[in-house]
Each structure stands twice: as C-alpha cells, then as structure tokens.
Design a protein around this motif. Structure first.
Motif, PDB file in Angstrom:
ATOM      1  N   SER A  20       1.208  -1.071   0.190  1.00 42.80           N
ATOM      2  CA  SER A  20       0.131  -0.226  -0.108  1.00 42.80           C
ATOM      3  C   SER A  20       1.003   1.301   0.181  1.00 42.80           C
ATOM      4  N   ALA A  22      -0.004   5.163   0.769  1.00 39.14           N
ATOM      5  CA  ALA A  22      -0.876   5.762   1.609  1.00 39.14           C
ATOM      6  C   ALA A  22      -0.283   7.241   1.142  1.00 39.14           C
ATOM      7  N   THR A  78      -4.876   6.575  -2.073  1.00 38.41           N
ATOM      8  CA  THR A  78      -3.921   5.364  -1.593  1.00 38.41           C
ATOM      9  C   THR A  78      -4.021   4.370  -2.981  1.00 38.41           C
ATOM     10  N   TYR A  80      -1.816   0.182  -4.326  1.00 38.64           N
ATOM     11  CA  TYR A  80      -2.195  -0.455  -3.857  1.00 38.64           C
ATOM     12  C   TYR A  80      -1.023  -1.651  -4.986  1.00 38.64           C
TER      13      TYR A  80
END
Length: 125
Positions: A20, A22, A78, A80
C-alpha cells in the motif's frame, strides 16, 4: 504530497503480498503513482504505474506483467500493488513515488518528484 509505503514482508516463492502507498496532501487524484524497486547491489527500477485517471489501468515492467496488479482508491488516497506468484528475484525494497499528472516517461526514476520511504519484500526459495 507525502507518501508512506507499507505491506512488505517475508514470503515464500509462489506467495502473495499487497503493498500500500498512502498519500497525504491535496489533489492526490491528479498524481501519477509509480512503484519502483531496488534489489541488493542493483539500481532502482520501474515496476508499475497507474495514471492520474485512476482505476486499474496500469503499466508494468515486463517481468511482472500477469503477476502484479496496480490500482488506486482516490477516496482513500491510496495506491495498491498486488503481487502474486512471487519469485526470489522480486526481493527488493519497494518504493512508491508520485509525479504531477501523466506522462509517457512514467517508467523513469527522474520523472517523479515525491518518494515514500520504501518497504522491504523478501521472497525465499
């Protein structure tokens, strides 16, 4: 924009991890986000990128095509990186990076203005 990468770890070959990235700051949706990696003794290399338009339209380095999937959730700021069928050669520190808007040079390290701190992925054989 500030970036925080997470999700790395130790996994056996053939396994999966989801990284991830962020982001904090304004206008996240206008940034192209890329993932890069740097293995032991190697230069930082491109892995995948997703354009500022979002969704799952990704661009990949050849060795990860069909195994990795990049996606973004602009509501959560975010991005991924789903990594499947991991191989020992995928072992590296993975970095996410951001550049304003989209450009055809998305695969180059120098095109990105902001970088996260990196997360270590280790794939054992």
């Amino acid at each position: 924009v500030q970036l925080q990468a997470s999700g790395g770890g130790l996994v056996q070959a053939g396994g999966s991890l989801r990284l991830s990235c962020a982001a904090s700051g304004r206008s996240f949706s206008r940034y192209t986000i890329g993932w890069f990696r740097q293995g032991p003794g190697k230069e930082r290399e491109f892995v995948a990128a997703v354009s500022s338009s979002g969704g799952t339209t990704g661009y990949y380095e050849d060795s990860v095509k069909g195994r990795f999937t990049i996606s973004r959730d602009n509501a959560k700021n975010t991005v991924y990186l789903q990594m499947n069928s991991l191989k020992p050669e995928d072992t590296a520190v993975y970095y996410c990076a951001a550049r304003w808007l989209w450009g055809t040079r998305y695969m180059y390290v120098g095109e990105y203005d902001y970088w996260g701190q990196g997360t270590l992925v280790t794939v054992s054989s």
